[in-house]
Scaffold this motif. Structure first.
Motif, short mmCIF file in Angstrom:
data_model
loop_
_atom_site.label_atom_id
_atom_site.label_comp_id
_atom_site.label_asym_id
_atom_site.label_seq_id
_atom_site.Cartn_x
_atom_site.Cartn_y
_atom_site.Cartn_z
N GLU A 145 0.84 -1.20 0.00
CA GLU A 145 0.00 0.00 0.00
C GLU A 145 0.87 1.25 0.00
O GLU A 145 1.83 1.36 0.76
CB GLU A 145 -0.91 0.01 1.23
N GLY A 146 0.55 2.16 -0.89
CA GLY A 146 1.31 3.41 -1.01
C GLY A 146 2.34 3.39 -2.11
O GLY A 146 2.83 4.45 -2.52
N GLU A 147 2.72 2.21 -2.63
CA GLU A 147 3.64 2.13 -3.74
C GLU A 147 2.92 2.50 -5.04
O GLU A 147 1.72 2.24 -5.21
CB GLU A 147 4.21 0.73 -3.89
N ALA A 148 3.65 3.06 -5.99
CA ALA A 148 3.16 3.19 -7.35
C ALA A 148 3.52 1.91 -8.11
O ALA A 148 4.48 1.21 -7.74
CB ALA A 148 3.78 4.40 -8.03
N ALA A 161 -0.68 3.55 -5.30
CA ALA A 161 -0.93 4.99 -5.27
C ALA A 161 -1.14 5.54 -6.67
O ALA A 161 -1.84 6.53 -6.86
CB ALA A 161 0.25 5.69 -4.59
N ALA A 162 -0.52 4.92 -7.66
CA ALA A 162 -0.69 5.28 -9.07
C ALA A 162 -0.30 4.08 -9.90
O ALA A 162 0.51 3.25 -9.46
CB ALA A 162 0.15 6.50 -9.43
N SER A 206 3.83 11.06 -8.73
CA SER A 206 2.68 10.70 -7.90
C SER A 206 2.93 10.92 -6.42
O SER A 206 2.00 10.93 -5.61
CB SER A 206 2.30 9.23 -8.13
N GLY A 207 4.19 11.05 -6.04
CA GLY A 207 4.54 11.23 -4.64
C GLY A 207 4.83 9.94 -3.91
O GLY A 207 5.21 9.97 -2.73
#
Length: 321
Positions: free
Chosen positions: A240-243, A259-260, A287-288
């Protein structure tokens, strides 16, 4: 901030800047290049300055035709066969320098060889008009993702250069393949826009892999093409949180939590994947996300070049000096 002009209106301004020892970002079929007159030391130094590029890393010199190339380098019969088969196009040949070649020593980084390529389109026309070769590494900050659009160049280098020539998205999307003939063998120094099998078909020889110790060709730093985010290869799952940089039909487990997401090629087409690689890495980086997870990509054909770039993007980051 750099001015962006289309290929149809940029020629005269580009020539004036090059004649004045300045740099110009230009489209080629591979990626955008940051070009200067390869015989002008001031212009070549400005490439290094704009990119923040280590001085030990040589540059590719771009020529308009084979006659210009033969004034710079000594061609063996096999190298000439490769040039005739793949030029103009995304093949770079490493060749011995010819005495009196006129190339500034900064281009070759003190080597007795030079990397030569003949680009298509605006780049080739610009060189022919200038009458001299252009040194032109990729138009991005050193070690960062190569630019495949004029807008990407401007976002990265726009404050450091005066002109970006807009030729649209580059069709190949990967840097050139670099090879060197060594006696009766051919060594692949960098995989790129021409697949190894195509080169082997022309030469009738199996390509040797890997470079000798030391830097012999451009783009061979261990850490290269790196986004700000960390890169995790061969991802079978997404945290979770990775692109997620995807490929093909099947998704890594947990992909919904990304995340993207960008898919290099939903159909598994390696040519499409190559053309999308750098642009999609840049989009995911913006994407951050702290990490970009990359799904496995096969090694055959252009997959070898794609994986080479991804390995370098994921490597521990080199210092720039």
């Amino acid at each position: 901030m750099a001015e962006i002009l289309s290929v149809g209106e940029a020629m005269e301004q580009a020539l004036a800047l090059l004649e004045g020892g300045d740099v110009v970002a230009i489209p080629t079929e591979t990626v955008y290049g940051l070009a200067s007159d390869a015989t002008n030391g001031v212009g070549v130094a400005r490439i290094f300055e704009a990119k923040g590029r280590p001085r030990f890393n040589p540059l590719i010199a771009h020529v308009a035709d084979l006659a210009m190339a033969e004034r710079i380098a000594i061609f063996d019969p096999l190298s000439k066969r490769l040039a005739e088969a793949f030029w103009s196009g995304p093949l770079t040949l490493v060749l011995p320098l010819r005495p009196g070649n006129g190339i500034h020593p900064l281009v070759t980084a003190g080597l007795d060889t030079i990397a030569l390529r003949m680009p298509r389109g605006f780049g080739g026309e610009l060189i022919a008009r200038l009458g001299r070769p252009l040194a032109a590494p990729s138009a991005n900050s050193s070690g960062k993702i190569s630019a495949t659009t004029a807008q990407a160049v401007a976002a990265d280098l726009g404050a450091k250069i005066r002109l970006v020539v807009d030729g649209g998205a580059t069709p190949v999307g990967l840097e050139s393949t670099i090879v060197k003939v060594e006696g009766n063998s051919v060594r692949l120094l960098r995989p790129g826009g021409i697949a190894a099998a195509d080169i082997e078909a022309v030469t009738g020889l199996k390509l040797q892999r890997g470079a000798p110790a030391g830097i012999e060709a451009p783009g061979r730093r261990a850490s290269h093409y790196a986004p700000g985010a960390a890169v995790r290869l061969d991802a079978q799952n997404v945290v979770e949180g990775e692109a997620l940089l995807a490929f093909g039909v099947r998704r890594a487990e947990g992909w919904q939590a990304a995340a993207a997401l960008r898919n290099l090629s939903a159909s598994g087409d390696l040519r499409e994947a190559a053309s999308n690689l750098f642009a999609y890495l840049q989009e995911l980086d913006r994407s951050g996300a702290a990490t970009i997870a990359v799904e496995p990509i096969p090694f055959e054909g252009l997959g070898e070049a794609i994986n080479d770039r991804l390995f370098r993007a994921a490597a521990p980051r080199d210092k720039l000096d």
